[in-house]
Scaffold this motif. Structure first.
Motif, PDB file in Angstrom:
ATOM      1  N   GLY A  26      44.007  10.550  33.698  1.00  0.00           N
ATOM      2  CA  GLY A  26      44.430  11.599  34.552  1.00  0.00           C
ATOM      3  C   GLY A  26      45.948  11.610  34.808  1.00  0.00           C
ATOM      4  N   LEU A  27      46.459  12.347  35.697  1.00  0.00           N
ATOM      5  CA  LEU A  27      47.601  12.299  35.975  1.00  0.00           C
ATOM      6  C   LEU A  27      47.920  11.625  37.610  1.00  0.00           C
ATOM      7  CD1 LEU A  27      50.501  13.661  35.950  1.00  0.00           C
ATOM      8  CD2 LEU A  27      49.590  15.634  37.141  1.00  0.00           C
ATOM      9  N   VAL A  28      48.804  10.841  37.749  1.00  0.00           N
ATOM     10  CA  VAL A  28      49.087  10.018  38.707  1.00  0.00           C
ATOM     11  C   VAL A  28      50.667   9.849  38.965  1.00  0.00           C
ATOM     12  CG1 VAL A  28      49.108   7.839  37.476  1.00  0.00           C
ATOM     13  CG2 VAL A  28      48.498   7.927  39.925  1.00  0.00           C
ATOM     14  N   GLN A  29      51.084   9.776  40.330  1.00  0.00           N
ATOM     15  CA  GLN A  29      52.656   9.605  40.485  1.00  0.00           C
ATOM     16  C   GLN A  29      52.893   8.270  40.302  1.00  0.00           C
ATOM     17  OE1 GLN A  29      52.811  11.139  44.485  1.00  0.00           O
ATOM     18  NE2 GLN A  29      53.429  13.129  43.885  1.00  0.00           N
ATOM     19  N   THR A  30      54.286   8.085  40.050  1.00  0.00           N
ATOM     20  CA  THR A  30      54.675   6.597  39.977  1.00  0.00           C
ATOM     21  C   THR A  30      54.263   5.705  41.421  1.00  0.00           C
ATOM     22  OG1 THR A  30      56.533   7.247  38.885  1.00  0.00           O
ATOM     23  CG2 THR A  30      56.857   5.242  39.871  1.00  0.00           C
ATOM     24  N   GLY A  31      53.836   4.543  40.852  1.00  0.00           N
ATOM     25  CA  GLY A  31      53.482   3.566  42.044  1.00  0.00           C
ATOM     26  C   GLY A  31      51.734   3.673  42.017  1.00  0.00           C
ATOM     27  N   GLY A  32      51.144   4.710  41.389  1.00  0.00           N
ATOM     28  CA  GLY A  32      49.637   4.598  41.764  1.00  0.00           C
ATOM     29  C   GLY A  32      48.804   4.140  40.869  1.00  0.00           C
ATOM     30  N   SER A  33      47.511   4.202  40.812  1.00  0.00           N
ATOM     31  CA  SER A  33      46.544   3.458  40.228  1.00  0.00           C
ATOM     32  C   SER A  33      45.469   4.142  39.658  1.00  0.00           C
ATOM     33  CB  SER A  33      45.839   2.609  41.246  1.00  0.00           C
ATOM     34  OG  SER A  33      46.738   1.640  41.955  1.00  0.00           O
ATOM     35  N   LEU A  34      45.216   3.865  38.369  1.00  0.00           N
ATOM     36  CA  LEU A  34      43.832   4.582  37.681  1.00  0.00           C
ATOM     37  C   LEU A  34      43.070   3.431  37.095  1.00  0.00           C
ATOM     38  CD1 LEU A  34      45.476   7.416  35.606  1.00  0.00           C
ATOM     39  CD2 LEU A  34      44.070   7.557  37.491  1.00  0.00           C
ATOM     40  N   ARG A  35      41.626   3.738  37.125  1.00  0.00           N
ATOM     41  CA  ARG A  35      40.911   2.538  36.461  1.00  0.00           C
ATOM     42  C   ARG A  35      40.311   3.382  35.018  1.00  0.00           C
ATOM     43  NH1 ARG A  35      35.220   0.039  38.188  1.00  0.00           N
ATOM     44  NH2 ARG A  35      35.643  -2.073  37.521  1.00  0.00           N
ATOM     45  N   LEU A  36      40.385   2.750  33.932  1.00  0.00           N
ATOM     46  CA  LEU A  36      40.006   3.518  32.585  1.00  0.00           C
ATOM     47  C   LEU A  36      38.575   2.469  32.540  1.00  0.00           C
ATOM     48  CD1 LEU A  36      42.903   3.598  30.424  1.00  0.00           C
ATOM     49  CD2 LEU A  36      42.194   5.291  32.265  1.00  0.00           C
ATOM     50  N   SER A  37      37.578   3.238  31.981  1.00  0.00           N
ATOM     51  CA  SER A  37      36.330   2.628  31.677  1.00  0.00           C
ATOM     52  C   SER A  37      35.913   2.891  30.074  1.00  0.00           C
ATOM     53  CB  SER A  37      34.883   3.085  32.369  1.00  0.00           C
ATOM     54  OG  SER A  37      35.337   2.963  33.857  1.00  0.00           O
ATOM     55  N   CYS A  38      35.430   2.179  29.314  1.00  0.00           N
ATOM     56  CA  CYS A  38      35.018   2.208  28.245  1.00  0.00           C
ATOM     57  C   CYS A  38      33.523   1.824  27.799  1.00  0.00           C
ATOM     58  CB  CYS A  38      35.707   1.674  27.077  1.00  0.00           C
ATOM     59  SG  CYS A  38      35.553   1.477  25.130  1.00  0.00           S
ATOM     60  N   ALA A  39      32.515   2.622  27.582  1.00  0.00           N
ATOM     61  CA  ALA A  39      31.524   1.905  27.226  1.00  0.00           C
ATOM     62  C   ALA A  39      30.930   2.181  25.740  1.00  0.00           C
ATOM     63  CB  ALA A  39      30.338   2.801  28.072  1.00  0.00           C
ATOM     64  N   ALA A  40      30.301   1.154  25.275  1.00  0.00           N
ATOM     65  CA  ALA A  40      29.739   1.125  23.973  1.00  0.00           C
ATOM     66  C   ALA A  40      28.559   1.099  23.683  1.00  0.00           C
ATOM     67  CB  ALA A  40      30.277  -0.314  23.244  1.00  0.00           C
TER      68      ALA A  40
ATOM     69  N   GLY B 265      37.622   4.098  20.569  1.00  0.00           N
ATOM     70  CA  GLY B 265      37.179   5.190  21.249  1.00  0.00           C
ATOM     71  C   GLY B 265      38.075   6.453  20.990  1.00  0.00           C
ATOM     72  N   GLN B 266      37.824   7.790  21.575  1.00  0.00           N
ATOM     73  CA  GLN B 266      38.488   9.059  21.337  1.00  0.00           C
ATOM     74  C   GLN B 266      39.868   9.042  22.050  1.00  0.00           C
ATOM     75  OE1 GLN B 266      36.083   8.464  23.530  1.00  0.00           O
ATOM     76  NE2 GLN B 266      36.519   9.769  25.281  1.00  0.00           N
ATOM     77  N   GLY B 267      39.966   8.185  22.916  1.00  0.00           N
ATOM     78  CA  GLY B 267      41.317   8.265  23.650  1.00  0.00           C
ATOM     79  C   GLY B 267      41.180   8.940  24.957  1.00  0.00           C
ATOM     80  N   THR B 268      42.188   8.381  25.996  1.00  0.00           N
ATOM     81  CA  THR B 268      42.116   9.255  27.175  1.00  0.00           C
ATOM     82  C   THR B 268      43.465   9.464  27.686  1.00  0.00           C
ATOM     83  OG1 THR B 268      41.084   9.361  29.707  1.00  0.00           O
ATOM     84  CG2 THR B 268      41.515   7.123  28.653  1.00  0.00           C
ATOM     85  N   GLN B 269      43.957  10.523  27.936  1.00  0.00           N
ATOM     86  CA  GLN B 269      45.475  10.642  28.376  1.00  0.00           C
ATOM     87  C   GLN B 269      45.708  10.112  29.719  1.00  0.00           C
ATOM     88  OE1 GLN B 269      47.867  12.347  26.505  1.00  0.00           O
ATOM     89  NE2 GLN B 269      49.050  11.173  28.210  1.00  0.00           N
ATOM     90  N   VAL B 270      46.739   9.384  30.015  1.00  0.00           N
ATOM     91  CA  VAL B 270      47.267   8.906  31.359  1.00  0.00           C
ATOM     92  C   VAL B 270      48.506   9.417  31.514  1.00  0.00           C
ATOM     93  CG1 VAL B 270      48.002   6.886  32.623  1.00  0.00           C
ATOM     94  CG2 VAL B 270      45.712   6.636  31.328  1.00  0.00           C
ATOM     95  N   THR B 271      48.778  10.006  32.186  1.00  0.00           N
ATOM     96  CA  THR B 271      49.961  10.839  32.863  1.00  0.00           C
ATOM     97  C   THR B 271      50.877  10.328  34.085  1.00  0.00           C
ATOM     98  OG1 THR B 271      49.601  12.552  31.329  1.00  0.00           O
ATOM     99  CG2 THR B 271      51.810  12.645  32.775  1.00  0.00           C
ATOM    100  N   VAL B 272      52.063   9.558  33.931  1.00  0.00           N
ATOM    101  CA  VAL B 272      52.557   9.102  35.269  1.00  0.00           C
ATOM    102  C   VAL B 272      53.859  10.003  35.561  1.00  0.00           C
ATOM    103  CG1 VAL B 272      53.465   7.014  36.460  1.00  0.00           C
ATOM    104  CG2 VAL B 272      51.740   7.009  34.948  1.00  0.00           C
ATOM    105  N   SER B 273      53.711  10.759  36.660  1.00  0.00           N
ATOM    106  CA  SER B 273      54.724  11.444  37.043  1.00  0.00           C
ATOM    107  C   SER B 273      55.940  10.727  37.854  1.00  0.00           C
ATOM    108  CB  SER B 273      54.285  12.779  37.662  1.00  0.00           C
ATOM    109  OG  SER B 273      53.763  12.512  38.974  1.00  0.00           O
ATOM    110  N   SER B 274      57.044  11.166  37.683  1.00  0.00           N
ATOM    111  CA  SER B 274      58.179  10.408  38.387  1.00  0.00           C
ATOM    112  C   SER B 274      58.553  11.065  39.765  1.00  0.00           C
ATOM    113  CB  SER B 274      59.472  10.311  37.346  1.00  0.00           C
ATOM    114  OG  SER B 274      59.851  11.607  37.170  1.00  0.00           O
TER     115      SER B 274
END
Length: 123
Positions: free
Chosen positions: A10-24, A114-123
């Motif tokens: 997803g989209l997050v601001q600088t300094g933020g957090s994200l958690r990615l998951s991958c299930a096989a 996997g198919q890939g997941t977009q991570v966008t970090v805005s400044s």
């Protein structure tokens, strides 16, 4: 056949957090290395972090102290907790797994993405 399905980008601001998951899923006998890679626009895919079934971890210097990889062997799932995100972390993140599966009655070892997941970090 083995499939890897990612989620959590997803989209997050600088300094933020994200958690990615991958299930096989699929005819899995054993998952060996699980890992995360990323690819920024115009750049080659690069290694982020990997984890063995026993929990041994290796990660890129650029993410040490900020990203944490973990897995649940029973659930065939790997996560990437990303904290203190920076604009340079912006990329498509790919899950990777080294899997021994049941290939028509005989063990078969293959490498899957996997198919890939977009991570966008805005400044």
């Amino acid at each position: 056949q083995v499939q890897l399905v990612e989620s959590g980008g997803g989209l997050v601001q600088t300094g933020g957090s994200l958690r990615l998951s991958c299930a096989a899923s699929g005819s899995i006998l054993r998952i060996n290395i699980m890992a995360w890679y990323r690819q920024a626009p115009g750049k080659l895919r690069e290694f982020v972090a990997q984890i063995t079934p026993g929990g041994s971890i290796n990660s890129a210097d650029s993410v040490k102290g900020r990203f944490t990889i973990s897995r649940d062997n029973a659930k065939n799932t790997v996560w990437l907790q990303m904290n203190s995100l920076k604009p340079e972390d912006t990329a498509v993140y790919y899950c990777y797994a080294d899997v021994t599966s049941n290939g028509n009655g005989s063990p078969f070892n293959g490498y899957y993405w996997g198919q890939g997941t977009q991570v966008t970090v805005s400044s």
